[in-house]
Design an enzyme around this catalytic site. Structure first.
Site, PDB file in Angstrom:
ATOM      1  NE  ARG A 234     -15.109  18.733   8.393  1.00 11.39           N
ATOM      2  CZ  ARG A 234     -16.105  19.019   9.233  1.00 11.39           C
ATOM      3  NH1 ARG A 234     -15.830  19.487  10.435  1.00 11.39           N
ATOM      4  NH2 ARG A 234     -17.359  18.844   8.890  1.00 11.39           N
ATOM      5  CG  ASP A 258     -14.144  19.763  18.622  1.00  8.03           C
ATOM      6  OD1 ASP A 258     -14.129  18.924  19.547  1.00  8.03           O
ATOM      7  OD2 ASP A 258     -15.133  19.926  17.878  1.00  8.03           O
ATOM      8  CD  GLU A 263     -12.220  14.461  12.987  1.00  9.18           C
ATOM      9  OE1 GLU A 263     -11.664  15.465  13.442  1.00  9.18           O
ATOM     10  OE2 GLU A 263     -13.454  14.361  12.844  1.00  9.18           O
ATOM     11  CG  HIS A 295     -15.650  16.355  15.066  1.00 14.76           C
ATOM     12  ND1 HIS A 295     -15.105  16.172  13.823  1.00 14.76           N
ATOM     13  CD2 HIS A 295     -16.646  17.274  14.892  1.00 14.76           C
ATOM     14  CE1 HIS A 295     -15.743  16.932  12.940  1.00 14.76           C
ATOM     15  NE2 HIS A 295     -16.681  17.613  13.572  1.00 14.76           N
TER      16      HIS A 295
END
Ligand code: NAI
Length: 332
Positions: A234, A258, A263, A295
């Site tokens: 996260r 990622d 985000e 993500h």
């Protein structure tokens, strides 16, 4: 039973439609993100199906309850964005998909590691331009390198196995070490030792108050010069400002992400005809040794099949017995 799906992408529609065949459920798909402004779309639904960046705060949950929605079916594992007290008070059941494919995320972390190491993203562009020079593309053998895994749950465990296959020495930090990793030869060490000894550090712990900004100025100062840092867990597990300073000083030699702290305003949307509203994110994109994906760690056929299968099973169990298959427990 009517199920309104928010934040629908074409792949959500495809997999849920396929796996709901014969279930008798009536799926209605909405591209809109669930929010105070869009919640009215769910009028008439019994179940709302939501994803990671949907708003499930007290306001939205209150509106859902007033409209007669009785269940929230999350198509993700994490539920930190759901106000569970509001759900409990409104009598709304919450369900999630506890595990779908640890392989998907672990293998994506490996893709980030190998790309950053061997610079295939840069080679791809060079060769297409007829530039076959190798300057700047030098990597290192993975064999014998020290990989530090923070969090050896389902995903960290798969990664430990893959890294062992490369001939890496695998160190790990986890408050709950597991026997499978130990049998693979993984050595559990305190966090400061992992930071000090690892050539590659990869994060696979959940976001909790204890892991918020786990990678901060102090942690970065303890790392080897030129370390590779990977985060597929996260965004807020790392302090992005500290990491930018680490990249500028060269302490961090490569960064693969990622996930990103902020985000929610960027990922899963096509902003290519617009601009990036986040200056810190935009700064990250200026480093040649930074590789960011939006993500997509979970984004494999197998994981999407598992997410849709479990989501349908959650709603079917709720329709039959009033309790989803994988309920999220309310706080005490
Ligand atoms: P898991 O619950 O199986 O494992 C998490 C591990 O972290 C546990 O062994 C736990 O003891 C450990 N842990 C807890 N606190 C820790 C701490 N302070 N320091 C080190 N370790 C700690 O979870 P799983 O399935 O392995 O997923 C890990 C994380 O990956 C999730 O929490 C989620 O944030 C992220 N994720 C990312 C996806 C993506 O698409 N990029 C998809 C799925 C999950």
């Amino acid at each position: 039973m009517r199920v309104d799906v928010f934040s629908t992408k074409p792949y959500d529609r495809e997999f849920l439609t396929l796996l709901a065949q014969g279930s008798g459920l009536d799926f209605r798909f909405h591209e809109a993100r669930l929010s105070k402004e869009t919640v009215a779309i769910a009028h008439g639904a019994k179940v709302v199906c939501a994803f990671v960046n949907d708003d499930l705060g007290a306001g939205v949950i209150g509106s859902l309850a007033a409209m007669g929605v009785a269940m929230i079916a999350l198509r993700c594992a994490g539920y930190n964005h759901v106000d569970l007290i509001a759900a409990r008070d409104a009598g709304i059941k919450v369900a999630r998909v506890p595990a779908y494919s640890p392989h998907a995320v672990a293998e994506h972390a490996v893709a980030l590691i190998l790309t950053l190491n061997r610079k295939t993203h840069r080679a791809f562009n060079r060769v297409r331009e007829g530039n076959f020079a190798l300057d700047g593309l030098m990597g290192f053998d993975m064999h014998d390198k020290v990989v530090g895994i923070v969090g050896t749950g389902l995903i960290g465990r798969v990664l430990a196995r893959i890294m062992s296959g490369f001939g890496c020495k695998v160190l790990a930090f986890d408050p709950q070490p597991n026997a499978e990793c130990k049998s693979l030869g993984v050595i559990y060490v305190p966090m400061d030792e992992l930071l000090k000894r690892s050539n590659i550090i990869t994060l696979h712990c959940p976001l909790t108050p204890a892991t918020h900004h786990l990678i901060n100025d102090d942690a970065i100062a303890a790392m080897k010069h030129g370390v590779m840092l990977i985060n597929t867990s996260r965004g807020a597990v790392i302090d992005t400002r500290a990491v930018i300073l680490g990249l500028k000083s060269g302490r961090i030699g490569a960064l693969g992400l990622d996930v990103y702290e902020e985000e929610g305003d960027l990922f899963f949307e096509d902003l290519s005809g617009s601009y990036i509203p986040d200056d810190i994110f935009a700064r990250l994109l200026t480093f040649p040794n930074v590789l960011i994906t939006g993500h997509q760690g979970f984004f494999t056929q197998e994981a999407l099949t598992a997410i849709a299968t479990t989501t349908v099973a959650n709603v079917v169990a709720f329709a039959r017995e009033g309790v989803p298959m994988h309920p999220v427990a309310y706080p005490a």
